[in-house]
Design an enzyme around this catalytic site. Structure first.
Site, mmCIF file in Angstrom:
data_model
loop_
_atom_site.group_PDB
_atom_site.id
_atom_site.type_symbol
_atom_site.label_atom_id
_atom_site.label_comp_id
_atom_site.label_asym_id
_atom_site.label_seq_id
_atom_site.Cartn_x
_atom_site.Cartn_y
_atom_site.Cartn_z
ATOM 1 N N GLN A 59 14.716 -13.267 1.974
ATOM 2 C CA GLN A 59 14.301 -14.542 2.554
ATOM 3 C C GLN A 59 13.297 -15.190 1.632
ATOM 4 O O GLN A 59 12.323 -14.551 1.207
ATOM 5 C CB GLN A 59 13.667 -14.337 3.930
ATOM 6 N N HIS A 113 4.407 -18.702 4.215
ATOM 7 C CA HIS A 113 3.575 -18.821 5.407
ATOM 8 C C HIS A 113 2.333 -19.616 5.035
ATOM 9 O O HIS A 113 1.630 -19.280 4.088
ATOM 10 C CB HIS A 113 3.236 -17.435 5.955
ATOM 11 N N ASP A 150 10.694 -16.884 1.999
ATOM 12 C CA ASP A 150 9.699 -17.234 3.010
ATOM 13 C C ASP A 150 8.468 -17.897 2.390
ATOM 14 O O ASP A 150 8.152 -17.681 1.217
ATOM 15 C CB ASP A 150 9.223 -15.964 3.725
ATOM 16 N N CYS A 153 6.869 -12.283 8.101
ATOM 17 C CA CYS A 153 5.647 -12.938 8.578
ATOM 18 C C CYS A 153 4.477 -12.007 8.925
ATOM 19 O O CYS A 153 3.345 -12.305 8.536
ATOM 20 C CB CYS A 153 5.949 -13.881 9.733
ATOM 21 N N HIS A 185 5.650 -21.167 9.435
ATOM 22 C CA HIS A 185 6.662 -20.351 8.773
ATOM 23 C C HIS A 185 7.699 -21.322 8.213
ATOM 24 O O HIS A 185 8.101 -22.255 8.907
ATOM 25 C CB HIS A 185 7.391 -19.432 9.761
ATOM 26 N N ARG A 226 18.243 -6.417 9.014
ATOM 27 C CA ARG A 226 18.512 -6.694 10.426
ATOM 28 C C ARG A 226 19.824 -6.026 10.818
ATOM 29 O O ARG A 226 20.808 -6.096 10.077
ATOM 30 C CB ARG A 226 18.598 -8.200 10.684
ATOM 31 N N LYS A 286 10.484 -25.408 16.183
ATOM 32 C CA LYS A 286 10.840 -25.455 14.768
ATOM 33 C C LYS A 286 11.656 -26.706 14.450
ATOM 34 O O LYS A 286 12.267 -27.316 15.329
ATOM 35 C CB LYS A 286 11.621 -24.209 14.369
#
Length: 630
Positions: A376, A380, A378, A329, A505, A358, A459
């Site tokens: 990911q 945005h 992702d 992000c 997100h 991670r 979320k």
């Protein structure tokens, strides 16, 4: 005194009435079915007294809390059986779990799974005797006398600050316990010993090593049988084993938690990503790519350093500290901030398949399900406040279409503000209201998961259900007022004023690697044709048909279908079994001298039925399945 029931009605009972008395006042059937109670929201035994004005709910086997209570009681029964069978046993802790229960013991002699039958037999005798679970409240001094020969219990008592503590007696067995329990052992349903493992006292590797015995229990024998069947099926479907057999991925000690994708795995992964790119392009997304390493200051501004630094990898470049990104992000934010935006530019939907890292504890690593680096999927979205509901609805519909494609059902949770969060009460209230409005506009049922939001915003989480009924949290939509504020993002509104966008997100797959692991187990490696790394395997019956087999394979490959020829000097039966059980290929094309002479093929599908085809008709059939992602 008056007691309120969950439906709002009121019962009048005599002072000193118990939860069991409340159940009996409602009806004999409920009194017989009652297992425990909930008084003003707190779970208690049926023998607990109630006070004037209390709200009382009766817990039966149909209640959500009942299975946990029964399993906790079964853990006590298991400990009682072990103590009877192995005199001198020291008992530690024995909680219920999501899958059953366990108890930690220090035994005079180590036991093995060979002893499970004797323990289960003793447990059955105890359950049949149907003695009650009796709660007592005692002082710390009394507790020390009761547990004088149990050193782990004595140590635990020393840590308790309350002057009075609760114990439970069942027959000759006694344990420190907060409860509640079912009223008597006869209320315990079908149970089974499952496994054993080592465990340190209080999780401290410097302390005594104990034996942890695991069991499970269900109210009905049929439920236990179904659970055991699903466990057996899950073992057959283990993505780590199937991944090795199908050459999809591997793990190495040289890189714990960092998966290696093999050629078949890359076909599978790229096919998933091709599908992802196709549907996102249709939905008006653009694709970006942001750096894997960015400086520490960025992560401090985003808030990740304060809230997530223990899970981040860092390095030093040119005497400055940098972080390997755990999320995509902040990079997406920098792309947005790279140039001015007008209200006409919004919404901006920027997708990124970004590799993130991670730090996970080594003991938590598990195949593709828990890794230290993953992609990911992702995206945005930067939107105006007036576009918020419409954009959330669009994201939810997109995620829904993805799960339908793979045959998943799912349920939705709305996760609200956690304790460790950023931002004002007003921003959080507005964000949560925005997500609720979108869900209600969709007419979508959802549960509220209090306190489980991200640190920057609430979320919507999608929990999908696979073919074995297991749930996985994959997709999510997160609403974020904080990051646009932290990075001072803005756009120029129609009146020339500067406004701040709202950031969404969202992911569909979540972790691409984890999603692949889920798909492997969901399909047991038998992927739909469009996803299957090997779509067709050509099996020549003998050496005489090998040349024709290669001609067939060339024609299939020319049609854009993934195909392999099995040239080995093996019997055709062996080749068929391996193609079915190891490669899990959708179609086997079997060719012998007869097919070579006729210019045809014999096609065996996953139903083990064999049908004659021309090469052209077969290719047309498979191409249509691939095109439609059947």
């Amino acid at each position: 005194m008056n007691i309120a029931l969950p439906d709002g009605s009121v019962k009048e009972l005599a002072a000193g009435a118990t939860v069991a008395d409340v159940a009996a006042s409602i009806g004999a059937g409920l009194a017989k079915a009652a297992l425990a109670g909930k008084v003003d929201g707190t779970l208690v035994d049926l023998t607990a007294t109630v006070t004037d004005g209390a709200t009382v709910e009766i817990i039966t086997a149909k209640s959500p809390e009942a299975l946990h209570i029964m399993r906790h009681s079964c853990a006590h029964i298991m400990a009682e059986a072990v103590q009877e069978l192995y005199p001198g046993t020291q008992i530690a802790f024995g909680p219920a779990t999501d899958d059953g229960y366990f108890y930690d013991f220090e035994l005079p002699n180590n036991i093995s799974s060979d002893d499970f039958g004797a323990i289960e037999k003793k447990m059955a005798e105890i359950v049949k005797a149907d003695e009650p679970f009796v709660r007592e409240v005692v002082s710390i001094d009394e507790a020390k006398k009761i547990f004088a020969d149990q050193r782990f219990k004595l140590e635990h008592i020393d840590d308790l600050t309350d002057q009075e503590i609760s114990i439970y007696r069942h027959g000759s067995f006694v344990d420190l316990c907060a409860g509640p329990h079912v009223p008597s052992a006869g209320k315990i349903g079908a149970f089974k010993m499952m496994k054993l493992a080592g465990a340190y006292w209080r999780g401290d590797a410097t302390r005594e090593q104990l034996q942890r015995l695991y069991g499970t229990a269900f109210f009905k024998k049929s439920e236990l049988e179904e659970y055991l069947h699903n466990l057996e099926e899950a073992e057959k479907r283990d993505h780590r084993r199937i991944g090795r057999e199908m050459d999809i991925f591997m793990m190495r000690d040289e890189a714990p938690g960092f998966p290696f994708f093999l050629p078949n795995g890359m076909i599978l992964k790229n096919t998933l990503l091709d599908y992802w790119r196709e549907i996102h392009k249709k939905a008006g997304y653009v694709e970006i790519s942001t750096p894997m390493i960015m400086n520490k200051q960025l992560w401090q501004t985003s808030g990740h350093w304060d809230h997530y630094k223990d899970n981040m990898y860092s390095t030093v470049i040119d005497e400055e500290e940098y972080c390997v990104k755990p999320m995509n992000c902040p990079g997406g934010v920098l792309v947005y901030a790279s140039k001015p935006h007008s209200y006409r530019d919004l919404p901006i939907r920027a997708g990124e398949i970004g590799l993130v890292h991670r730090h996970e504890m080594k003991g938590a690593l598990h195949g593709l399900f828990r890794v230290r680096c993953f992609n990911q999927d992702d995206a945005h979205l930067f939107v105006r406040p007036d576009q918020l509901t419409e954009e959330i609805v669009g994201v939810v519909k997109l995620i829904d279409s993805v799960y339908q494609q793979f045959g998943f059902t799912y349920h939705v949770e709305l996760s609200t503000r956690p304790e460790d969060s950023m931002g004002s009460d007003e921003d959080w209230e507005a964000a949560e209201a925005g997500l609720k409005t979108a869900l209600e506009e969709l007419g979508m049922e959802y549960e509220v998961n209090e306190g489980d939001g991200a640190f920057y915003g609430p979320k919507i989480d999608f929990h999908l259900t696979d073919s074995l009924g297991r749930t996985w949290q994959c997709g999510t939509v997160q609403l974020d007022f904080q990051m646009p504020q932290n990075f001072d993002l803005e756009y120029t509104d129609a009146d020339g004023s500067k406004k701040r966008p709202v950031m969404l997100h969202r992911v569909c797959y979540g972790s691409v690697e984890r999603f692949i692991g889920i798909l492997i187990e969901h399909y047991a490696g038998k992927f739909p044709v469009w996803l299957s790394p090997m779509q067709v395997k050509v099996l020549p019956v003998s050496e005489k048909s090998r040349d024709y087999a290669h001609k067939v394979a060339d024609a299939i490959e020319a049609a854009g279908i993934r195909v392999v020829v099995d040239n080995r000097d093996e019997k055709i039966g062996y080749k068929i079994r391996e193609a079915r059980s190891i490669d899990r290929v959708p179609y086997m094309v079997i060719v012998g001298e007869k097919e070579a002479e006729e210019g045809t093929i014999s096609v065996r599908d996953r139903t083990n039925e064999t049908h004659p085809f021309t090469i052209e008709d077969f290719c047309a059939k498979v191409r249509e399945e691939i095109r439609t992602r059947a």
